[in-house]
Design an enzyme around this catalytic site. Structure first.
Site, PDB file in Angstrom:
ATOM      1  N   ARG A  42      41.954  24.259  34.183  1.00 48.76           N
ATOM      2  CA  ARG A  42      41.675  25.653  33.844  1.00 48.76           C
ATOM      3  C   ARG A  42      42.198  26.628  34.896  1.00 48.76           C
ATOM      4  O   ARG A  42      42.676  27.714  34.559  1.00 48.76           O
ATOM      5  CB  ARG A  42      40.172  25.834  33.635  1.00 48.76           C
ATOM      6  CG  ARG A  42      39.659  25.059  32.433  1.00 48.76           C
ATOM      7  CD  ARG A  42      38.222  25.382  32.108  1.00 48.76           C
ATOM      8  NE  ARG A  42      37.744  24.571  30.994  1.00 48.76           N
ATOM      9  CZ  ARG A  42      36.538  24.684  30.458  1.00 48.76           C
ATOM     10  NH1 ARG A  42      35.680  25.580  30.941  1.00 48.76           N
ATOM     11  NH2 ARG A  42      36.177  23.911  29.456  1.00 48.76           N
ATOM     12  N   ASP A 150      25.420  37.714  28.759  1.00 49.57           N
ATOM     13  CA  ASP A 150      26.231  36.583  29.189  1.00 49.57           C
ATOM     14  C   ASP A 150      26.930  36.977  30.484  1.00 49.57           C
ATOM     15  O   ASP A 150      27.191  38.158  30.733  1.00 49.57           O
ATOM     16  CB  ASP A 150      27.265  36.214  28.122  1.00 49.57           C
ATOM     17  CG  ASP A 150      27.812  34.799  28.322  1.00 49.57           C
ATOM     18  OD1 ASP A 150      27.299  33.877  27.669  1.00 49.57           O
ATOM     19  OD2 ASP A 150      28.730  34.621  29.150  1.00 49.57           O
TER      20      ASP A 150
END
Length: 297
Positions: A42, A150
């Site tokens: 990633r 979030d």
């Protein structure tokens, strides 16, 4: 500077430990050795986009005073946003059973507040709103709010749009959800209706940081979030949730999560990963120091 793909080939033990510690400090997420290849994969994308020669240079950037924006990108890169509409449907069945009591509280002058903590792209919060509106349409005229938070700004931006690919509905979406959607801005997408969107406020929030709101909640959904935390982080966060739930309020956890034994005096198990806040008081000392491992002060 020309970027070289060689930067993806290795991550030194020192750099891995530094990145894992940074991620844990910023998010509470534990990156163990088994997730090393995931981290490399990633972050390699970030190295390519930033034209950096390797992970050491990336660490210098992300830990520098100028690296605040990149720290946000790092969080987006390593967080896993797996969600769906009406995921774990038994929780929404329980919520529907609570709806008359929640409405009664609202009509008696109380603010009714629900929290979708770790909401990802918003499907959980939309499902909560759809379930409530289907059970009692009058919720749209009451002081009822679903806070959806979030840590990742990118998923909050997407959630605020209120639009999703139609494929996310699945083959047989619940009628409650079908009644709360309309055609989206482009073919192949749908939008949530204004009555549903008006019940939800989406905000960026790191659960481990300060919580910039006051008051208590009637219901908290925090599902499939604790699986990324270590025991100490999970215990402290659960204590903070307990402190923000009114007596009789409900906490929903994910299907593979269980309440820490140390929190049992503060909750009663009332269903599968469903816990009701007991009347036991939480002191400032509890919040500052956390619970002892045996759950007693």
């Amino acid at each position: 500077m020309r970027w070289s793909g060689e930067a993806t080939m290795s991550l030194s033990d020192t750099d891995f430990a530094t990145l894992a510690a940074l991620i844990h400090r910023e998010t509470g997420i534990v990156i163990g050795e088994t997730k090393r290849s995931m981290l490399i994969s990633r972050l390699t994308r970030r190295l390519r986009q930033l034209m950096l020669p390797g992970f050491t240079a990336y660490i210098r950037l992300v830990t520098s005073p100028e690296g605040e924006e990149e720290r946000s990108a790092l969080i987006s890169a390593i967080t896993t946003n797996v969600t769906g509409f009406y995921r774990e449907p038994h929780h929404f069945e329980s919520l529907v059973r609570m709806a008359p009591d929640l409405l009664a509280r609202a009509k008696s002058g109380n603010r009714v507040r629900l929290w979708s903590a770790g909401c990802s792209t918003g499907q959980e919060a939309c499902s909560i709103a759809a379930a409530l509106l289907d059970a009692i349409p009058d919720f749209s005229r009451q002081d009822v709010l679903i806070l959806a938070t979030d840590i990742d700004p990118k998923v909050i931006e997407q959630a605020r749009s209120g639009e999703y690919d139609r494929g996310l509905l699945g083959d047989a979406p619940p009628l409650a959800l079908r009644n709360c959607i309309e055609d989206g801005s482009v073919p192949g997408r749908f939008a949530t209706v204004p009555a549903l969107r008006d019940l939800i406020r989406f905000e960026v929030l790191n659960l481990l940081g300060p919580w910039p709101f006051q008051g208590s909640f009637d219901v908290i959904f925090c599902r499939n979030v604790f699986i990324y935390f270590d025991d100490e982080t999970r215990r402290r966060l659960l204590m903070r949730f307990a402190a923000r739930l009114r007596a009789g309020g409900t906490l929903f956890l994910g299907h593979s999560e269980r309440l820490d034994v140390a929190l049992e005096p503060y909750f009663d198990s009332v269903g599968w990963t469903e816990y009701r806040r007991s009347g036991r008081t939480i002191t400032d000392t509890d919040l500052l120091s956390g619970l002892q491992h045996d759950g007693r002060n």
